[in-house]
Design a protein around this motif. Structure first.
Motif, PDB file in Angstrom:
ATOM      1  N   LEU A  97       1.111  -1.463   0.024  1.00 62.32           N
ATOM      2  CA  LEU A  97      -0.053  -0.047   0.007  1.00 62.32           C
ATOM      3  C   LEU A  97       0.967   0.752  -0.159  1.00 62.32           C
ATOM      4  O   LEU A  97       0.313   1.991  -0.537  1.00 62.32           O
ATOM      5  CB  LEU A  97      -0.949  -0.289   0.944  1.00 62.32           C
ATOM      6  N   ASP A  98       1.732   1.325   0.916  1.00 71.38           N
ATOM      7  CA  ASP A  98       2.823   2.401   0.744  1.00 71.38           C
ATOM      8  C   ASP A  98       3.664   2.738  -0.695  1.00 71.38           C
ATOM      9  O   ASP A  98       3.487   3.860  -1.313  1.00 71.38           O
ATOM     10  CB  ASP A  98       4.034   2.294   1.943  1.00 71.38           C
ATOM     11  N   ARG A  99       3.642   1.691  -1.418  1.00 77.98           N
ATOM     12  CA  ARG A  99       4.590   1.656  -3.065  1.00 77.98           C
ATOM     13  C   ARG A  99       2.914   2.321  -3.875  1.00 77.98           C
ATOM     14  O   ARG A  99       3.810   3.575  -4.599  1.00 77.98           O
ATOM     15  CB  ARG A  99       4.891   0.725  -3.330  1.00 77.98           C
ATOM     16  N   LEU A 100       1.984   1.349  -3.417  1.00 75.13           N
ATOM     17  CA  LEU A 100       0.449   2.010  -4.171  1.00 75.13           C
ATOM     18  C   LEU A 100       0.953   3.903  -4.127  1.00 75.13           C
ATOM     19  O   LEU A 100       0.114   4.839  -5.211  1.00 75.13           O
ATOM     20  CB  LEU A 100      -0.410   1.654  -4.128  1.00 75.13           C
ATOM     21  N   ASP A 101       0.706   4.047  -2.499  1.00 74.41           N
ATOM     22  CA  ASP A 101       0.655   5.454  -2.420  1.00 74.41           C
ATOM     23  C   ASP A 101       1.619   5.951  -3.042  1.00 74.41           C
ATOM     24  O   ASP A 101       1.153   7.295  -3.552  1.00 74.41           O
ATOM     25  CB  ASP A 101       0.525   5.868  -1.269  1.00 74.41           C
ATOM     26  N   VAL A 104       1.060   6.683  -6.838  1.00 72.84           N
ATOM     27  CA  VAL A 104      -0.473   7.589  -7.501  1.00 72.84           C
ATOM     28  C   VAL A 104       0.195   8.558  -7.183  1.00 72.84           C
ATOM     29  O   VAL A 104      -0.378   9.737  -7.790  1.00 72.84           O
ATOM     30  CB  VAL A 104      -2.016   7.156  -5.967  1.00 72.84           C
ATOM     31  N   MET A 105       0.420   9.221  -5.608  1.00 70.94           N
ATOM     32  CA  MET A 105       0.942  10.907  -5.386  1.00 70.94           C
ATOM     33  C   MET A 105       2.263  10.769  -7.392  1.00 70.94           C
ATOM     34  O   MET A 105       2.306  12.224  -6.924  1.00 70.94           O
ATOM     35  CB  MET A 105       1.705  10.755  -4.040  1.00 70.94           C
ATOM     36  N   LYS A 109       1.653  13.984  -9.050  1.00 67.33           N
ATOM     37  CA  LYS A 109       2.410  15.070  -9.059  1.00 67.33           C
ATOM     38  C   LYS A 109       2.756  15.126 -10.677  1.00 67.33           C
ATOM     39  O   LYS A 109       2.871  16.448 -11.379  1.00 67.33           O
ATOM     40  CB  LYS A 109       3.844  15.264  -8.688  1.00 67.33           C
ATOM     41  N   ASP A 110       2.460  14.456 -11.710  1.00 67.26           N
ATOM     42  CA  ASP A 110       3.284  14.972 -12.570  1.00 67.26           C
ATOM     43  C   ASP A 110       2.296  14.946 -13.935  1.00 67.26           C
ATOM     44  O   ASP A 110       2.651  15.940 -14.957  1.00 67.26           O
ATOM     45  CB  ASP A 110       3.525  13.331 -13.273  1.00 67.26           C
TER      46      ASP A 110
END
Length: 113
Positions: A97-101, A104-105, A109-110
């Motif tokens: 979930l941390d990697r997914l977050d 997504v961030m 940002k992009d």
């Protein structure tokens, strides 16, 4: 594939039944004779004995016999393998979930740029 732990399988099998879970809940209060454990279930004594056998085989309870009275007691340390496995699973999923977050961030940002 995760390694197969037969002890863990026995524990989960023992905990899968609501009658066995209620027996363990009662035994968490303290040791009890089999007849006391059987009363609230509404089951016949041989059926309760089979449930107790499953719990004992998994190492979740210990029984002793004094004369004609068989007493059961919970073995709380038997739950350690389950706790360890669940903690490992939680760590795996939190990392995912941390990697997914983070992904997504990065996308957000992009998109803003």
């Amino acid at each position: 594939m995760a390694k197969h732990d037969p002890d863990l399988s026995l524990l989960f099998h023992a905990l899968a039944d609501p009658t066995r879970r209620s027996i363990l809940t009662r035994l968490a209060e303290g040791p009890a004779p089999v007849t006391e454990l059987a009363n609230p279930t509404g089951l016949r004594l041989p059926t309760v004995m089979r449930h107790l056998s499953v719990l004992e085989e998994a190492g979740l309870i210990a029984t002793s016999k004094d004369g004609r009275v068989r007493t059961c007691a919970v073995v709380p340390e038997a739950l350690v393998p389950i706790r360890t496995w669940l903690d490992e699973q939680r760590a795996i999923w939190e990392a995912r979930l941390d990697r997914l977050d983070a992904y997504v961030m990065t996308l957000m940002k992009d998109a803003d740029e």
